[in-house]
Design an enzyme around this catalytic site. Structure first.
Site, PDB file in Angstrom:
ATOM      1  N   ASP A 224     -31.608  16.081  23.283  1.00  0.00           N
ATOM      2  CA  ASP A 224     -31.103  17.457  23.713  1.00  0.00           C
ATOM      3  C   ASP A 224     -31.880  17.708  24.890  1.00  0.00           C
ATOM      4  O   ASP A 224     -33.077  17.579  25.005  1.00  0.00           O
ATOM      5  CB  ASP A 224     -31.822  18.374  22.542  1.00  0.00           C
ATOM      6  CG  ASP A 224     -30.746  18.178  21.212  1.00  0.00           C
ATOM      7  OD1 ASP A 224     -29.837  17.349  21.077  1.00  0.00           O
ATOM      8  OD2 ASP A 224     -31.243  18.702  20.252  1.00  0.00           O
ATOM      9  N   ASP A 379     -21.827  22.184  14.708  1.00  0.00           N
ATOM     10  CA  ASP A 379     -23.439  22.598  14.348  1.00  0.00           C
ATOM     11  C   ASP A 379     -23.140  23.646  13.179  1.00  0.00           C
ATOM     12  O   ASP A 379     -23.131  24.887  13.230  1.00  0.00           O
ATOM     13  CB  ASP A 379     -23.869  23.462  15.397  1.00  0.00           C
ATOM     14  CG  ASP A 379     -24.096  22.783  16.671  1.00  0.00           C
ATOM     15  OD1 ASP A 379     -24.391  21.415  16.602  1.00  0.00           O
ATOM     16  OD2 ASP A 379     -23.591  23.284  17.715  1.00  0.00           O
TER      17      ASP A 379
HETATM   18  O1  1PR Z   1     -21.507  24.197  22.692  1.00  0.00           O
HETATM   19  O2  1PR Z   1     -19.928  22.856  23.929  1.00  0.00           O
HETATM   20  O3  1PR Z   1     -21.845  23.945  24.989  1.00  0.00           O
HETATM   21  O4  1PR Z   1     -22.488  22.292  23.490  1.00  0.00           O
HETATM   22  C1  1PR Z   1     -23.727  22.377  23.277  1.00  0.00           C
HETATM   23  C2  1PR Z   1     -24.310  21.183  22.485  1.00  0.00           C
HETATM   24  O5  1PR Z   1     -25.466  21.236  22.274  1.00  0.00           O
HETATM   25  C3  1PR Z   1     -23.729  21.141  20.819  1.00  0.00           C
HETATM   26  O6  1PR Z   1     -23.434  19.551  20.815  1.00  0.00           O
HETATM   27  C4  1PR Z   1     -24.709  21.617  20.090  1.00  0.00           C
HETATM   28  O7  1PR Z   1     -24.888  20.676  18.951  1.00  0.00           O
HETATM   29  C5  1PR Z   1     -26.164  21.171  21.028  1.00  0.00           C
HETATM   30  N1  1PR Z   1     -27.181  22.204  20.696  1.00  0.00           N
HETATM   31  C6  1PR Z   1     -27.189  23.719  21.061  1.00  0.00           C
HETATM   32  N2  1PR Z   1     -28.524  24.163  20.840  1.00  0.00           N
HETATM   33  C7  1PR Z   1     -29.058  23.166  20.245  1.00  0.00           C
HETATM   34  C8  1PR Z   1     -30.501  23.287  19.829  1.00  0.00           C
HETATM   35  O8  1PR Z   1     -30.924  22.203  19.106  1.00  0.00           O
HETATM   36  N3  1PR Z   1     -31.036  24.598  19.979  1.00  0.00           N
HETATM   37  N4  1PR Z   1     -28.785  20.690  19.713  1.00  0.00           N
HETATM   38  C9  1PR Z   1     -28.486  21.925  20.251  1.00  0.00           C
HETATM   39  C10 1PR Z   1     -28.227  20.253  18.720  1.00  0.00           C
HETATM   40  C11 1PR Z   1     -28.547  18.678  17.150  1.00  0.00           C
HETATM   41  C12 1PR Z   1     -28.750  17.362  17.453  1.00  0.00           C
HETATM   42  C13 1PR Z   1     -29.871  16.570  17.041  1.00  0.00           C
HETATM   43  C14 1PR Z   1     -29.745  16.339  15.656  1.00  0.00           C
HETATM   44  C15 1PR Z   1     -30.903  15.263  15.208  1.00  0.00           C
HETATM   45  N5  1PR Z   1     -29.134  19.127  18.478  1.00  0.00           N
HETATM   46  O9  1PR Z   1     -27.806  16.637  18.166  1.00  0.00           O
HETATM   47  O10 1PR Z   1     -30.185  15.700  17.957  1.00  0.00           O
HETATM   48  O11 1PR Z   1     -29.961  17.346  14.725  1.00  0.00           O
HETATM   49  O12 1PR Z   1     -32.204  15.812  15.162  1.00  0.00           O
HETATM   50  P1  1PR Z   1     -33.251  15.331  14.072  1.00  0.00           P
HETATM   51  O13 1PR Z   1     -32.964  13.772  14.052  1.00  0.00           O
HETATM   52  O14 1PR Z   1     -34.601  15.470  15.051  1.00  0.00           O
HETATM   53  O15 1PR Z   1     -33.205  15.889  12.897  1.00  0.00           O
HETATM   54  P2  1PR Z   1     -21.476  23.519  23.796  1.00  0.00           P
END
Ligand code: 1PR
Length: 523
Positions: A224, A379
């Site tokens: 991320d 999400d």
């Molecule tokens: O909505 O098309 O602009 O895409 C934004 C992207 O960014 C989406 O894919 C969304 O999942 C991601 N995103 C947005 N905010 C966050 C955040 O964390 N605040 N991250 C985020 C999402 C989730 C996973 C993470 C797993 C594994 N991250 O990708 O890597 O949950 O984590 P873990 O193994 O530590 O539990 P758009």
């Protein structure tokens, strides 16, 4: 000198990078004359058959390609570059291919997920210089929904098993073409490219496993990425999507360096999520594009990028399409793009308005780059209910009751990185996106993200049973056993983790080592 045919429809950057990493120079075809004058031609086809043949015709490349092939000079076709050699494809009925090999291209007919995505093996049918230095049990990266069916088996170099045995490479004289992507297959892929580049007459015969080949479960490292408060692009990590600790954005490392580290540990894919892409505009986010360019120079496994893929108008009122954003990502080295928030809005619009006046971003990108290039990142967050008919959503019965003993829940889609909950459930979203042409689902889970509690197998089963495209299980991995659990309790094709890798609690190689006697993984 290698001549490379880039018709502008996908990620050829990684092929160029892979060949250059072997110390070879690459020149790009600009005219038909360049094809006719090539000494060794590489044709990495990407995207969809119809679009590819249309562009080849428009650019006047069809006749020179046919003449080059007839001259029996060294040719390496990759993926669609193999399919292009045939006369026709079920993907684009009525569109003429190059017709060099008699036969056709058919869509997979299997109960397994289509596209066939991931690392699979080869059953060698004859000897070839392409195999020099290989053992025979290596796995290579595939991503395709269609496979070739030659009329005459004499040209078949290898087959691979996916539901049934299909042709995964051909060789006739100096013309070689593979369905798999050597440039995305790590060291063994580079070996194959090297064998092509070097030429020579030495040939290797590979042994075949009588049990056939098996698709490996993929282990994906996710980064991320966002700017921290000092403006540096960093890998961060949320705790249920909250990436700030004591008010400061967590900084877990540098994206390019971490991606390289995970590649060396044996990650089967790397995913970058530009997590503030929903509010920034990726085409102005040049550091992110630079991250992709630099990563693709020495990371030879598939790269997915997400964040901010949507239609957009800049401050001067100039309009950009989601396709333009995706195109820039592909040009910079991405193999797949992932769409998050926009997929929710597209699905809601279809549901509420009954249709759309123009094709959605999902349809547009899939048309040009192929379904396999479009990942939908979901999400979702659990919402408990007393009974299944309390909400107009796809509800599941859960083994993990809610705070008031509720035995049912649904998974609410969110947008803008979990900041906004919508009146749409994750199962419906996945189904609609599959119909629109998405090739894979990246299934996050806000409740589990960053918790180390393990994957939400109930969520994964609910979505996996509702679609026939591959599903990436994501969020919650806290130890190697959690990967085993997700692969035995669900049918997910791959599992993604972030925090445990970034904090070095577990290495990707530890996961592989633990799984290798229990489920099929790439060594
Ligand atoms: O909505 O098309 O602009 O895409 C934004 C992207 O960014 C989406 O894919 C969304 O999942 C991601 N995103 C947005 N905010 C966050 C955040 O964390 N605040 N991250 C985020 C999402 C989730 C996973 C993470 C797993 C594994 N991250 O990708 O890597 O949950 O984590 P873990 O193994 O530590 O539990 P758009």
């Amino acid at each position: 000198m290698i001549t490379l045919l880039d018709y502008g429809a996908g990620n050829v950057r990684s092929v160029i990078n892979a060949i250059e990493s072997l110390g070879e120079e690459v020149t790009i075809v600009a005219t038909g004359e360049d094809i006719l004058g090539a000494e060794k031609l590489v044709f990495p086809g990407v995207g969809a058959f119809g679009n590819m043949m249309q562009i080849l015709a428009q650019r006047g490349f069809v006749a020179p390609l046919q003449a080059y092939l007839d001259s029996d000079r060294p040719f390496l076709g990759i993926c669609l570059g193999l399919q292009a050699l045939f006369a026709e494809s079920e993907e684009a009925p009525g569109t003429q291919g190059l017709g060099f090999i008699p036969g056709t291209v058919k869509r997979f007919t299997t109960d397994l997920s289509v596209p066939h995505i991931g690392w699979n093996g080869l059953n060698a049918k004859k000897s070839s210089r392409l195999f020099n230095g290989l053992r025979g049990d290596e796995k290579f990266y595939f991503v395709h929904s269609y496979h070739v069916v030659p009329d005459d088996a004499a040209c078949v170099l290898t087959t691979t098993d996916y539901g049934y045995e299909f042709v995964s490479s051909i060789q006739t004289g100096n013309v070689i073409a593979t369905q798999f992507h050597p440039e995305k297959s790590g060291d063994v892929g580079l070996r194959i490219l090297g064998n092509f580049v070097q030429g020579g007459t030495n040939q290797t015969t590979l042994g075949s496993d009588s049990r056939g080949t098996q698709l490996a479960k993929r282990i994906i490292a996710c980064l991320d990425v966002r700017s921290n408060d000092q403006g540096d692009l960093v890998v961060t990590k949320g705790d249920r999507y909250d990436v700030r600790e004591d008010g400061v954005v967590r900084n877990l490392g540098k994206p390019v360096e971490l991606a390289r580290e995970y590649y060396q540990q044996g990650a089967d894919e790397i995913t970058f999520l530009n997590i503030t892409g929903f509010r920034d505009f990726p085409l102005e986010d040049l550091p992110m594009l630079e991250v992709l360019r630099r990563t693709s120079r020495n990371v030879f496994v598939p790269l997915t990028i997400g964040g901010g893929i949507r239609d957009y108008s800049d401050k001067n009122g100039r309009e950009y399409k989601a396709l333009d954003v995706a195109a820039e990502y592909f040009r910079s080295g991405a193999d797949k793009v992932s769409i998050g928030s926009d997929a929710v809005l597209i699905t809601e619009e279809l549901r509420d308005g009954g249709g759309r006046s123009s094709p959605s971003a999902i349809e547009e990108i899939a048309r040009v780059y192929g379904n396999q290039a479009v990942v939908i990142s979901i999400d979702p967050r659990r919402v408990y209910v007393e009974s299944p008919d309390e909400v107009p959503h796809q509800v599941i019965e859960t083994r993990l009751p809610g705070p008031n003993g509720e035995r049912y829940c649904w998974y609410q889609c969110t947008i803008k990185g979990g900041r906004e909950g919508r009146d749409l459930d994750a199962v419906t979203l996945a189904q609609v996106c599959e119909r629109l042409g998405a090739g894979e689902i990246l299934l996050n889970c806000i409740d589990r993200d960053g918790t180390n509690l393990g994957f939400d197998t109930e969520l994964i089963n609910a979505v996996k049973h509702a679609v026939s495209i591959p599903v990436i299980a994501s969020s919650g991995a806290g130890c190697v056993e959690h990967f085993h659990e997700v692969f035995t309790k669900t049918q997910a094709e791959s599992a993604l983790a972030a925090g445990i890798f970034h904090r070095r609690e577990v290495l990707v190689s530890d996961v592989k080592e633990f799984l290798k006697t229990k489920v099929e993984v790439r060594a």
